[in-house]
Design an enzyme around this catalytic site. Structure first.
Site, PDB file in Angstrom:
ATOM      1  N   ALA A  42       0.767  -1.229   0.000  1.00  0.00           N
ATOM      2  CA  ALA A  42       0.000   0.000   0.000  1.00  0.00           C
ATOM      3  C   ALA A  42       0.811   1.299   0.000  1.00  0.00           C
ATOM      4  CB  ALA A  42      -0.960   0.003   1.165  1.00  0.00           C
ATOM      5  N   ASP A  52      -5.384  -6.727  -2.111  1.00  0.00           N
ATOM      6  CA  ASP A  52      -5.061  -5.630  -3.036  1.00  0.00           C
ATOM      7  C   ASP A  52      -6.305  -5.041  -3.665  1.00  0.00           C
ATOM      8  OD1 ASP A  52      -2.614  -7.648  -3.018  1.00  0.00           O
ATOM      9  OD2 ASP A  52      -1.904  -5.601  -3.303  1.00  0.00           O
TER      10      ASP A  52
END
Ligand code: MRU
Length: 359
Positions: free
Chosen positions: A49, A237
């Site tokens: 991230a 994700d």
């Protein structure tokens, strides 16, 4: 634990911890051009991230170094740069989420000068980074009751402080459980082909003093059958509206093995990773990466020359193999659709309320 920040902003420069060199070396690289930032995201200097943060600060670089005199010209530059940054990696939705949020902020009608936009862009990038820390800490606390007092846990990929701005998601849950006095033992999937587990997760767990053993990804079935595993925790994700989850390649295998053994498999998902615009996992693009990630281990080639390679970097775990999805807004159990939507809407409402309160 000594705090290593995956990424920081200093005086119009982005400084990134080069995750490709860990755990051998701790080195930082400075970036002043957004194109190099896009290259760094692609090459995985920064990954997980923090790529969001890198992308958001990448736009701050554009704004800060731009010579544009008119608002429209600067806005065009930002849109062009966002397209380049977005193309760096395709599966993780947070990248697009952060870029869209940054662009929406720069288009606000109250921003009427280049300078105002410059300041707004940087403020928003800082806000995203801060929010990331707050959100993950809350998510970790929400997941805490799911971890027994004595827990053997399998963790896949890297989801800790290195994969976020601080603390992390799935590894953050393990860390939080440890800090709350629970006795946790972690089996760390090495996570082929890039070894995010063996290199990064093991490094973080070592610094945190949490007992762990690195395993090859294919050992999970054997360990569930013979040693006993209480739960699997993974990050994600992108989560589709129905709960199908894209995560690092190997997650699907782990979830199937867990399902076969009656071991719960939990997905830690900040609401920013839930993409309600995709109905199910089939609509999620899976990034395909370079063959040498598989043909070589370090500098050594382990396959015959010119071998054919298939290297999907992520897979989709169908929602039916996921026991629960935990966000900063709470826990969702199947069927996921309605609860995920409700959590995303509540998170957006909370963000909007906070924005209006801070002017
Ligand atoms: O390819 P990477 O290392 O960028 O992988 C992305 C991830 O960090 C993992 O898939 C992770 O589990 C998602 S949580 C940040």
């Amino acid at each position: 634990m000594r705090a290593y920040r995956s990424l920081e902003w200093h005086d119009s420069v982005i400084r990134m911890l080069d995750q490709r060199l860990l755990p051998d070396r701790i080195e930082y690289i400075d970036y002043t051009d957004y194109r190099d930032v896009a290259g760094a995201i692609k090459a995985m200097v920064v990954r997980g991230a923090p790529a969001i943060g890198a992308a958001a600060y990448g736009l701050a670089l554009v704004a800060s170094h731009s010579t544009a005199r008119a608002v429209a010209a600067l806005h065009d530059e930002l849109v062009a740069a966002a397209n380049v940054l977005h193309a760096a990696r395709s599966t993780a939705v947070n990248l697009a989420w952060a870029l869209n949020r940054m662009l929406a902020r720069t288009a606000a009608p109250n921003l009427q000068s280049v300078d105002q936009i410059r300041q707004a862009v940087l403020r928003e990038a800082h806000a995203i980074a801060k929010e990331d820390i707050r959100t993950n800490k809350q998510l970790d606390l929400n997941a805490l009751p799911l971890v027994p007092d004595n827990a053997t846990i399998i963790h896949h990929c890297n989801t800790g402080a290195l994969a976020w701005v601080d603390y992390g998601t799935a590894l953050g849950v393990i860390r939080t459980a440890h800090e709350h006095g629970k006795r946790v033992q972690v089996y760390v999937d090495e996570t082929r082909p890039r070894f995010q587990g063996a290199r990064l997760t093991a490094w973080e767990l070592k610094q945190l003093g949490i007992p762990h053993s690195v395993i090859v990804d294919s050992a999970s079935g054997h360990l569930m059958r013979t040693a006993g595993v209480d739960l699997c925790v993974v990050g994600c994700d992108r989560v589709a509206a129905n709960g199908d989850t894209a995560n690092k390649i190997g997650t699907y295998n782990l979830a199937l093995v867990a399902y076969a053994h009656g071991v719960p498999c939990y997905v830690m998902a900040p609401t920013s990773t839930i993409d309600l615009s995709v109905p199910n996992g089939d609509a999620i693009e899976i990034e395909e990466r370079a063959p040498d990630e598989i043909t070589c281990v370090g500098d050594e080639q382990v396959t015959p020359d010119d071998v054919q390679v298939k290297n999907p970097a992520f897979d989709i775990t169908p929602a039916r193999y996921i026991t629960a999805i935990i966000t900063e807004m709470g826990i969702a159990y199947p069927p996921y659709e309605q609860r995920l939507r409700e959590m995303v809407e509540r998170a957006e409402a909370a963000r909007n309320a906070q924005e209006s309160a801070s002017g």
